[in-house]
Design a protein around this motif. Sequence first.
Motif, PDB file in Angstrom:
ATOM      1  N   THR A   5      18.280  29.612   1.650  1.00 22.49           N
ATOM      2  CA  THR A   5      19.227  28.633   2.189  1.00 22.49           C
ATOM      3  C   THR A   5      19.950  27.902   1.067  1.00 22.49           C
ATOM      4  O   THR A   5      21.172  27.670   1.138  1.00 22.49           O
ATOM      5  CB  THR A   5      18.494  27.618   3.084  1.00 22.49           C
ATOM      6  OG1 THR A   5      17.806  28.312   4.127  1.00 22.49           O
ATOM      7  CG2 THR A   5      19.475  26.633   3.700  1.00 22.49           C
ATOM      8  N   LEU A   6      19.212  27.538   0.029  1.00 22.96           N
ATOM      9  CA  LEU A   6      19.847  26.876  -1.122  1.00 22.96           C
ATOM     10  C   LEU A   6      20.900  27.774  -1.755  1.00 22.96           C
ATOM     11  O   LEU A   6      21.987  27.323  -2.132  1.00 22.96           O
ATOM     12  CB  LEU A   6      18.781  26.498  -2.157  1.00 22.96           C
ATOM     13  CG  LEU A   6      17.864  25.335  -1.788  1.00 22.96           C
ATOM     14  CD1 LEU A   6      16.746  25.213  -2.816  1.00 22.96           C
ATOM     15  CD2 LEU A   6      18.648  24.040  -1.712  1.00 22.96           C
ATOM     16  N   GLY A   7      20.587  29.059  -1.859  1.00 17.91           N
ATOM     17  CA  GLY A   7      21.554  29.990  -2.430  1.00 17.91           C
ATOM     18  C   GLY A   7      22.803  30.110  -1.576  1.00 17.91           C
ATOM     19  O   GLY A   7      23.916  30.202  -2.101  1.00 17.91           O
ATOM     20  N   SER A   8      22.634  30.091  -0.261  1.00 20.68           N
ATOM     21  CA  SER A   8      23.797  30.224   0.625  1.00 20.68           C
ATOM     22  C   SER A   8      24.675  28.983   0.603  1.00 20.68           C
ATOM     23  O   SER A   8      25.880  29.055   0.864  1.00 20.68           O
ATOM     24  CB  SER A   8      23.326  30.507   2.054  1.00 20.68           C
ATOM     25  OG  SER A   8      22.632  29.394   2.591  1.00 20.68           O
ATOM     26  N   LYS A   9      24.100  27.808   0.289  1.00 14.56           N
ATOM     27  CA  LYS A   9      24.878  26.571   0.239  1.00 14.56           C
ATOM     28  C   LYS A   9      25.443  26.291  -1.144  1.00 14.56           C
ATOM     29  O   LYS A   9      26.156  25.306  -1.337  1.00 14.56           O
ATOM     30  CB  LYS A   9      23.994  25.389   0.673  1.00 14.56           C
ATOM     31  CG  LYS A   9      23.681  25.359   2.157  1.00 14.56           C
ATOM     32  CD  LYS A   9      22.956  24.073   2.529  1.00 14.56           C
ATOM     33  CE  LYS A   9      22.746  23.967   4.036  1.00 14.56           C
ATOM     34  NZ  LYS A   9      22.092  22.694   4.409  1.00 14.56           N
ATOM     35  N   SER A  10      25.106  27.134  -2.086  1.00 12.00           N
ATOM     36  CA  SER A  10      25.546  26.908  -3.465  1.00 12.00           C
ATOM     37  C   SER A  10      27.039  27.148  -3.616  1.00 12.00           C
ATOM     38  O   SER A  10      27.585  28.130  -3.121  1.00 12.00           O
ATOM     39  CB  SER A  10      24.782  27.844  -4.412  1.00 12.00           C
ATOM     40  OG  SER A  10      25.317  27.772  -5.711  1.00 12.00           O
ATOM     41  N   GLU A  27      25.489  26.827 -11.543  1.00 13.36           N
ATOM     42  CA  GLU A  27      24.202  26.262 -11.919  1.00 13.36           C
ATOM     43  C   GLU A  27      23.242  26.245 -10.729  1.00 13.36           C
ATOM     44  O   GLU A  27      22.067  26.600 -10.849  1.00 13.36           O
ATOM     45  CB  GLU A  27      24.392  24.844 -12.464  1.00 13.36           C
ATOM     46  CG  GLU A  27      23.106  24.156 -12.910  1.00 13.36           C
ATOM     47  CD  GLU A  27      22.416  24.864 -14.055  1.00 13.36           C
ATOM     48  OE1 GLU A  27      21.216  24.609 -14.285  1.00 13.36           O
ATOM     49  OE2 GLU A  27      23.061  25.696 -14.733  1.00 13.36           O
ATOM     50  N   THR A  28      23.741  25.831  -9.565  1.00 15.04           N
ATOM     51  CA  THR A  28      22.891  25.816  -8.377  1.00 15.04           C
ATOM     52  C   THR A  28      22.477  27.232  -7.993  1.00 15.04           C
ATOM     53  O   THR A  28      21.329  27.480  -7.604  1.00 15.04           O
ATOM     54  CB  THR A  28      23.629  25.157  -7.204  1.00 15.04           C
ATOM     55  OG1 THR A  28      24.000  23.827  -7.573  1.00 15.04           O
ATOM     56  CG2 THR A  28      22.734  25.105  -5.970  1.00 15.04           C
ATOM     57  N   THR A  29      23.413  28.170  -8.115  1.00 13.48           N
ATOM     58  CA  THR A  29      23.093  29.566  -7.823  1.00 13.48           C
ATOM     59  C   THR A  29      21.997  30.074  -8.752  1.00 13.48           C
ATOM     60  O   THR A  29      21.065  30.763  -8.324  1.00 13.48           O
ATOM     61  CB  THR A  29      24.344  30.440  -7.960  1.00 13.48           C
ATOM     62  OG1 THR A  29      25.343  29.983  -7.041  1.00 13.48           O
ATOM     63  CG2 THR A  29      24.027  31.896  -7.675  1.00 13.48           C
ATOM     64  N   ARG A  30      22.114  29.707 -10.028  1.00 16.02           N
ATOM     65  CA  ARG A  30      21.114  30.147 -11.008  1.00 16.02           C
ATOM     66  C   ARG A  30      19.736  29.577 -10.674  1.00 16.02           C
ATOM     67  O   ARG A  30      18.725  30.300 -10.697  1.00 16.02           O
ATOM     68  CB  ARG A  30      21.525  29.694 -12.403  1.00 16.02           C
ATOM     69  CG  ARG A  30      20.569  30.150 -13.502  1.00 16.02           C
ATOM     70  CD  ARG A  30      20.932  29.524 -14.842  1.00 16.02           C
ATOM     71  NE  ARG A  30      20.738  28.086 -14.823  1.00 16.02           N
ATOM     72  CZ  ARG A  30      19.556  27.492 -14.967  1.00 16.02           C
ATOM     73  NH1 ARG A  30      18.455  28.226 -15.133  1.00 16.02           N
ATOM     74  NH2 ARG A  30      19.456  26.184 -14.948  1.00 16.02           N
ATOM     75  N   VAL A  31      19.678  28.280 -10.339  1.00 13.53           N
ATOM     76  CA  VAL A  31      18.398  27.655 -10.017  1.00 13.53           C
ATOM     77  C   VAL A  31      17.804  28.264  -8.753  1.00 13.53           C
ATOM     78  O   VAL A  31      16.593  28.516  -8.668  1.00 13.53           O
ATOM     79  CB  VAL A  31      18.571  26.136  -9.859  1.00 13.53           C
ATOM     80  CG1 VAL A  31      17.264  25.503  -9.371  1.00 13.53           C
ATOM     81  CG2 VAL A  31      18.990  25.508 -11.182  1.00 13.53           C
ATOM     82  N   ARG A  63      13.697  19.245  -8.946  1.00 15.67           N
ATOM     83  CA  ARG A  63      14.208  18.049  -9.616  1.00 15.67           C
ATOM     84  C   ARG A  63      15.601  18.291 -10.194  1.00 15.67           C
ATOM     85  O   ARG A  63      16.494  17.426 -10.102  1.00 15.67           O
ATOM     86  CB  ARG A  63      13.249  17.633 -10.740  1.00 15.67           C
ATOM     87  CG  ARG A  63      13.625  16.323 -11.418  1.00 15.67           C
ATOM     88  CD  ARG A  63      12.881  16.139 -12.711  1.00 15.67           C
ATOM     89  NE  ARG A  63      13.247  17.175 -13.680  1.00 15.67           N
ATOM     90  CZ  ARG A  63      14.378  17.166 -14.374  1.00 15.67           C
ATOM     91  NH1 ARG A  63      15.263  16.202 -14.219  1.00 15.67           N
ATOM     92  NH2 ARG A  63      14.628  18.140 -15.228  1.00 15.67           N
ATOM     93  N   GLN A  64      15.810  19.458 -10.793  1.00 14.72           N
ATOM     94  CA  GLN A  64      17.128  19.778 -11.356  1.00 14.72           C
ATOM     95  C   GLN A  64      18.211  19.744 -10.279  1.00 14.72           C
ATOM     96  O   GLN A  64      19.301  19.202 -10.501  1.00 14.72           O
ATOM     97  CB  GLN A  64      17.091  21.166 -12.008  1.00 14.72           C
ATOM     98  CG  GLN A  64      16.269  21.236 -13.282  1.00 14.72           C
ATOM     99  CD  GLN A  64      16.185  22.654 -13.820  1.00 14.72           C
ATOM    100  OE1 GLN A  64      16.843  23.569 -13.326  1.00 14.72           O
ATOM    101  NE2 GLN A  64      15.348  22.850 -14.826  1.00 14.72           N
ATOM    102  N   LEU A  65      17.928  20.301  -9.122  1.00 10.36           N
ATOM    103  CA  LEU A  65      18.929  20.322  -8.051  1.00 10.36           C
ATOM    104  C   LEU A  65      19.191  18.920  -7.516  1.00 10.36           C
ATOM    105  O   LEU A  65      20.341  18.582  -7.191  1.00 10.36           O
ATOM    106  CB  LEU A  65      18.470  21.242  -6.920  1.00 10.36           C
ATOM    107  CG  LEU A  65      18.461  22.739  -7.238  1.00 10.36           C
ATOM    108  CD1 LEU A  65      18.063  23.550  -6.014  1.00 10.36           C
ATOM    109  CD2 LEU A  65      19.840  23.199  -7.727  1.00 10.36           C
ATOM    110  N   ARG A  66      18.150  18.102  -7.425  1.00 11.63           N
ATOM    111  CA  ARG A  66      18.359  16.726  -6.971  1.00 11.63           C
ATOM    112  C   ARG A  66      19.239  15.959  -7.972  1.00 11.63           C
ATOM    113  O   ARG A  66      20.133  15.204  -7.580  1.00 11.63           O
ATOM    114  CB  ARG A  66      17.020  16.012  -6.813  1.00 11.63           C
ATOM    115  CG  ARG A  66      16.341  16.275  -5.488  1.00 11.63           C
ATOM    116  CD  ARG A  66      15.435  15.106  -5.092  1.00 11.63           C
ATOM    117  NE  ARG A  66      15.049  15.241  -3.693  1.00 11.63           N
ATOM    118  CZ  ARG A  66      13.965  15.875  -3.285  1.00 11.63           C
ATOM    119  NH1 ARG A  66      13.163  16.429  -4.189  1.00 11.63           N
ATOM    120  NH2 ARG A  66      13.679  15.955  -2.008  1.00 11.63           N
ATOM    121  N   ASP A  67      18.961  16.151  -9.241  1.00 10.61           N
ATOM    122  CA  ASP A  67      19.735  15.452 -10.269  1.00 10.61           C
ATOM    123  C   ASP A  67      21.191  15.899 -10.278  1.00 10.61           C
ATOM    124  O   ASP A  67      22.073  15.139 -10.705  1.00 10.61           O
ATOM    125  CB  ASP A  67      19.112  15.685 -11.648  1.00 10.61           C
ATOM    126  CG  ASP A  67      17.759  14.995 -11.793  1.00 10.61           C
ATOM    127  OD1 ASP A  67      17.449  14.131 -10.946  1.00 10.61           O
ATOM    128  OD2 ASP A  67      17.021  15.338 -12.729  1.00 10.61           O
TER     129      ASP A  67
END
Length: 288
Positions: free
Chosen positions: A256-261, A265-269, A169-173
């Motif tokens: 994959t999320l980490g590589s696209k960060s 904040e996105t990296t941390r999540v 949810r945090q990443l979507r927001d």
Amino acid sequence: MIASMTGFARQDTEAEGQSLVWELRTVNHRYLELRIQLPDALRALETEVRALLQQSLGRGKVDAVLRLESPGEEAVVRFDPVRAKALITTIREIDQMMVNGARVSALDILTWPGILQRDMALDADALRPAVLSGLEGAVADLRAMRAAEGEVLRQTLETRLDAYSERVRQLRDRRAAILEEQRERLRTRIAELDLTLDPQRLEQEVALLAQRLDVDEELDRLDGHIAATREILDRDEPVGRRLDFLMQEFNREANTLGSKSHDLETTRVAMEMKVLTEQMREQVQNIE
């Protein structure tokens, strides 16, 4: 209801003047591995014992030990004198070949396989009902213990899944905020270089950037994995292997999320997701 692969059970049964003591110990294992120890006189029952355990347990390394204890003061411990003499003779011959060989005691001799003959007069057919009945009782107690521990594991996984859903949810927001941050960063960079860029071209660049940073598919798959895990946890069957596969999928999406960060904040999540995945994987390793 899921079950843990770790457990212990003990069952005592009386029959034919003998005390039959079953002890079952199980730990996690990729498949069902049975190690059965029966008194020599009851070896003929191993096939039935193995079949009962295979029907009752799905996975785990299982140690099933049956001990015979003769109650009362009249219990007699017999030994095979022929084997004992042959063993002593062999030990003496080997001892002569050695320098300062270790001293062998009478107790050492008695622990050698086949020396003690406590069960030489046992009737396997007469003891069969008690042996299998005692095993069934031990298995029932073992399954109850594994189910109780499995419920604890399920609650732990549910807590981790709730935390995972919150991270999704945090990443979507943050998607809209991340895109706006990248747009402003691009504008600042253009201004620093004192370049003139057509607004339409700027939006095209922003659109390409948004495409590279798009993580909707990864987030949707994570939602699917979370829902699938919850559904599997409610099944009344061994589910450990299915959950283990899902943990691999969780880890793949988090990577994959980490590589696209492109922001901290996105990296941390994404890192928190990987930690949660590892915590769940450790719990899943012990699920039947």
